[in-house]
Enzyme design. Structure first.
Site, PDB file in Angstrom:
ATOM      1  N   GLU A   1     -61.971   9.417  44.195  1.00 36.33           N
ATOM      2  CA  GLU A   1     -61.004  10.417  43.710  1.00 36.33           C
ATOM      3  C   GLU A   1     -59.866   9.712  42.987  1.00 36.33           C
ATOM      4  OE1 GLU A   1     -59.452  11.960  47.350  1.00 36.33           O
ATOM      5  OE2 GLU A   1     -61.452  12.397  48.084  1.00 36.33           O
TER       6      GLU A   1
ATOM      7  N   LYS B   1     -56.260   8.697  42.152  1.00 34.89           N
ATOM      8  CA  LYS B   1     -55.069   8.684  43.003  1.00 34.89           C
ATOM      9  C   LYS B   1     -53.917   9.268  42.192  1.00 34.89           C
ATOM     10  CE  LYS B   1     -52.417   5.628  46.013  1.00 34.89           C
ATOM     11  NZ  LYS B   1     -51.074   5.799  45.454  1.00 34.89           N
TER      12      LYS B   1
ATOM     13  N   ASP C   1     -50.388  10.561  41.021  1.00 37.18           N
ATOM     14  CA  ASP C   1     -49.072   9.990  41.240  1.00 37.18           C
ATOM     15  C   ASP C   1     -48.070  11.126  41.431  1.00 37.18           C
ATOM     16  OD1 ASP C   1     -47.430   7.929  41.628  1.00 37.18           O
ATOM     17  OD2 ASP C   1     -47.359   7.258  39.554  1.00 37.18           O
TER      18      ASP C   1
ATOM     19  N   TYR D   1     -56.609  16.735  49.075  1.00 33.89           N
ATOM     20  CA  TYR D   1     -57.510  15.585  49.184  1.00 33.89           C
ATOM     21  C   TYR D   1     -57.966  15.245  50.599  1.00 33.89           C
ATOM     22  CZ  TYR D   1     -53.100  12.980  49.811  1.00 33.89           C
ATOM     23  OH  TYR D   1     -51.877  12.556  50.233  1.00 33.89           O
TER      24      TYR D   1
ATOM     25  N   LYS E   1     -56.065  -0.051  42.396  1.00 36.16           N
ATOM     26  CA  LYS E   1     -54.981   0.303  41.484  1.00 36.16           C
ATOM     27  C   LYS E   1     -55.296  -0.036  40.031  1.00 36.16           C
ATOM     28  CE  LYS E   1     -51.516   1.834  43.759  1.00 36.16           C
ATOM     29  NZ  LYS E   1     -50.421   1.029  44.017  1.00 36.16           N
TER      30      LYS E   1
ATOM     31  N   CYS F   1     -24.453   0.140   8.175  1.00 35.54           N
ATOM     32  CA  CYS F   1     -25.907  -0.041   8.201  1.00 35.54           C
ATOM     33  C   CYS F   1     -26.258  -1.533   8.242  1.00 35.54           C
ATOM     34  CB  CYS F   1     -26.510   0.621   6.961  1.00 35.54           C
ATOM     35  SG  CYS F   1     -28.266   0.281   6.788  1.00 35.54           S
TER      36      CYS F   1
ATOM     37  N   CYS G   1     -28.025  -2.185   4.571  1.00 35.50           N
ATOM     38  CA  CYS G   1     -27.342  -2.094   3.269  1.00 35.50           C
ATOM     39  C   CYS G   1     -25.826  -2.043   3.397  1.00 35.50           C
ATOM     40  CB  CYS G   1     -27.841  -0.877   2.497  1.00 35.50           C
ATOM     41  SG  CYS G   1     -27.220   0.673   3.190  1.00 35.50           S
TER      42      CYS G   1
ATOM     43  N   CYS H   1     -27.465   6.127   8.423  1.00 28.71           N
ATOM     44  CA  CYS H   1     -26.930   5.311   7.344  1.00 28.71           C
ATOM     45  C   CYS H   1     -26.701   6.241   6.160  1.00 28.71           C
ATOM     46  CB  CYS H   1     -27.941   4.226   6.983  1.00 28.71           C
ATOM     47  SG  CYS H   1     -27.723   3.587   5.319  1.00 28.71           S
TER      48      CYS H   1
ATOM     49  N   CYS I   1     -30.273   2.149   0.166  1.00 30.10           N
ATOM     50  CA  CYS I   1     -30.634   1.345   1.342  1.00 30.10           C
ATOM     51  C   CYS I   1     -32.118   0.988   1.277  1.00 30.10           C
ATOM     52  CB  CYS I   1     -30.337   2.150   2.606  1.00 30.10           C
ATOM     53  SG  CYS I   1     -30.832   1.315   4.108  1.00 30.10           S
TER      54      CYS I   1
END
Ligand code: IVH
Length: 678
Positions: free
Chosen positions: A118, A120, A122, A230, A319, A413, A416, A431, A437
């Site tokens: 199954e 696992k 979280d 489960y 895991k 910026c 530029c 910017c 730029c």
């Protein structure tokens, strides 16, 4: 005085319980809804009406009683009659083989042992106690011995049955499982939190935990939580099957969701294979998992194996690589995007997370830096789930070094040197250099060349950067003035690829108005808006001349988008670029105007299942050309559903709602009738 309940109202209320409970089960547990939403709502209202008239009808298992409890002052503690154990972990195939060997030695078995496999999940482990089939109490795992009473919150979760579905249930049954938040729900919740300025959650697990920890069940009720069963704990006055996998099937029949990926492996090699397969599928699953749990399937063998300390000998969790890891923030750099947005990027001490080595992560914007309270030198938690861009999700403040530095957001910026401007009400700072730029220019050219825009084959990001850096390219229109010689002179560019690029540029000149509009990179004008604009106005000149009022007549264009569009076409350099592109030969066929020529206007269509002749995007494109909206889910507002092989719940829902359903053949013939040549 309470009114006496007429027998027909009593039996109707019971009937409605039955209908609604079954509908919940089909919808939330089996993922196969049968009762149309409108009918569900009607039954629920009818039951509420009866209960208002005869309050004695309100029982704790009534489908109307999921939310309703008043906020608690605090959670009370609950002692688990049977402790809730934890699991041993395995991290490699060898450790799995060792686990199996130990089991067979203890059992004195040479034959293979069968395992239940199954995912696992979280989330948060919970215990649900049913007495005579009714949910009596729900508790967190806590330290395994003492947990907290979260009954009122758990009742709000629709995949938790308030009453078990069959008669043959044990007098007392404790079901154990995981409460979790599916990824989609988590993302939607965080988006909402961002929009309202509320706190966001770090990951789905924290979101699930935070939602269950609410003292006010009305808040929990708004959170997208699910339960997956489960195992069982205490069982009295009833028998359960002798195999774990069959117990789960039994729980499913009693009304619990069980994991659809669950399977039984004949031996440890099959377990290892299953772990590998699910590892590949992990990112696509709709919920987070951090490993696979393997349990000896036979309950008599589980009994013989027993427990060590706090974990059973008969189970282990293999895991997956962690999706969150700790590392150090070395520095923060600022990147400039196509629209000038200045994005802070964390430079990290490289760390292995989510299966890859990560050394950069996004910090989004200034607000995010503030929210995290992060400083350079800090130890941070980085999360990388699936293919999502790695993110810094929190700071381990206890590890802050003495010399930790504040992150300074640039006032100019970094590319530029134009001033960086914050827009009121927006988290993003930009910017102000526009196409002066070079960072914005590069991004604008990349966007212009991208597949959904001008679709210029062979013009990758690296090449754009190289050409801009070397002064070969200054603007999007400059693309159409490139010539062979300087291209060939570029590093790593052969004559053949240079010629291919020129050919692709030539081909790209023949485009459509929606693609061209999208390619211009006007803020907030994505593919759909570009299409709507093109359709509404019919040609580019009309769009360029439209004021914000006229623009807002277009479907899905509000004041903000209208402002950006109008502003774009007011800028002389944008007009010059457009003229230069047209002069270079970029052209498109006239658009079909909206009026009259959109026979499917106002209709919403849904595509589901596999299409064989058309691709899904072609089908969508044709339908949209005829004026239809194409949506992802079926509702009472859907006009027609196109269902190919493999269509599932959407097709079922369409049938329930009595909607017209076409197969691919039917779709094609409709398109042809509408004058589309396929
Ligand atoms: S069995 C004695 N099965 O993992 C066996 N646990 O350390 C106890 N978990 O927090 C648990 N999915 O909530 C089992 N399919 C699954 C599970 C699962 C997630 C969690 C459980 C607990 C931790 C066990």
């Amino acid at each position: 005085m309470t009114k006496k309940i007429p027998p027909e109202s009593q039996s109707r209320a019971m009937e409605l319980h039955e209908i609604l409970n079954r509908a919940n089960y089909q919808y939330y547990v089996l993922d196969a809804p049968e009762l149309p939403d409108v009918e569900y709502d009607r039954c629920l209202r009818e039951l509420q009406g009866l209960e208002e008239q005869y309050p004695q009808l309100v029982t704790s298992d009534s489908p109307t009683q999921r939310v309703g409890a008043e906020p608690l002052a605090a959670f009370t503690q609950i002692r688990h009659e049977m402790p809730m154990l934890s699991l041993d972990n395995a991290f490699s195939d060898e450790e799995m083989e060792d686990f199996d060997r130990r089991i067979r030695e203890r059992l004195n078995y040479s034959a293979p042992v069968e395992y239940a496999c199954e995912p696992k999940l979280d989330g948060i482990a919970v215990s649900l106690l049913y007495r005579n089939g009714l949910l009596e109490r729900a508790a967190t795992r806590g330290d395994g011995t003492v947990g907290e009473d979260i009954t009122q919150n758990v009742r709000t979760i629709y995949s938790v049955p308030l009453k078990l579905l069959a008669e043959d249930v044990p007098d007392v049954l404790e079901v154990r499982g995981e409460i979790y938040m599916p990824k989609a729900g988590f993302e939607a919740l965080n988006e909402k939190a961002l929009a309202t300025g509320d706190k966001t959650f770090v990951n789905p697990r924290n979101a699930a935990a935070g939602s269950l920890r609410q003292l006010d069940p009305r808040i929990t009720a708004q959170r997208p939580l699910e339960l997956c069963a489960y195992s069982v704990g205490v069982v009295e006055g009833g028998e359960l099957p002798e195999a774990h996998s069959e117990i789960l099937q039994q729980l499913n029949r009693w009304g619990f969701r069980i994991n659809g990926e669950m399977t039984v492996a004949k031996n440890i090699q099959e377990c290892i294979e299953y772990h590998r397969r699910l590892g590949e599928k992990r990112a696509q699953l709709p919920y987070d998992i951090d490993g696979i749990v393997f349990k000896v399937n036979s309950i008599p063998l589980q009994r013989r194996l027993g427990f060590v300390a706090r974990a059973p000998r008969w189970a282990t969790a293999y895991k997956f690589p962690a999706q969150e890891e700790m590392t150090r923030l070395l520095d923060v750099e600022f990147q400039v995007g196509r629209t000038g947005a200045v994005t802070p990027v964390a430079r990290l001490e490289p760390v292995f997370v989510g299966g890859v080595t990560v050394s950069n992560a996004t910090l989004h914007n200034r607000d995010e830096i503030e929210r995290l309270g992060v400083k350079i030198g800090d130890t941070v938690i980085v999360r990388r789930a699936g293919d999502v861009i790695p993110q810094v999700v929190s700071v381990v403040e206890s590890r802050r070094p003495k010399g930790a530095r504040d992150i300074e957001f640039p006032s100019h910026c970094p590319v530029c040197d134009s001033p960086v401007e914050a827009t009121p009400g927006e988290a993003v700072a930009r910017c102000s250099g526009g196409l002066i730029c070079s960072a914005q220019r590069k991004q604008a050219i990349k966007h212009f060349a991208s597949r959904k825009a001008m679709d210029i084959d062979g013009l990758g990001d690296k090449l754009v950067e190289q050409m801009v850096d070397e002064g070969l390219l200054n603007s999007v229109s400059g693309l159409y003035h490139l010539s062979l010689e300087p291209l060939v002179a570029l590093e790593r560019m052969g004559e053949k690829s240079a010629q291919n690029l020129l050919d692709a540029l030539e081909r790209s000149k023949d485009t459509t108005l929606p693609k061209f509009l999208y390619a211009l990179g006007i803020r907030e004008v994505g593919e759909a808006t570009a299409r709507n604009l093109a359709r509404h106005f019919g040609d580019l000149d009309q769009i360029m001349q439209a004021d914000t009022e006229a623009l807002q007549q277009v479907e899905d264009v509000g004041p903000i988008v209208a402002h950006y569009v109008a502003e774009f076409f007011e800028q002389p350099h944008n007009l010059e670029e457009i003229a230069a592109l047209q002069q270079a030969g970029v052209h498109w066929a006239a658009e079909i105007r909206e009026s009259g020529s959109e026979p499917l206007a106002g209709q919403t269509w849904v595509l589901t299942g596999k299409l064989e002749t058309l691709s899904r995007s072609e089908a969508k494109d044709y339908l949209q050309r005829l004026g239809a909206k194409v949506a992802g889910s079926v509702s009472a507002n859907t006009h027609t559903v196109v269902a190919g092989p493999g269509a599932g719940s959407k097709l079922n829902k369409a049938r329930d709602l009595g909607l017209p359903v076409l197969d691919e053949e039917g779709l094609m013939s409709m398109l042809r009738t509408q004058g589309i040549e396929i």
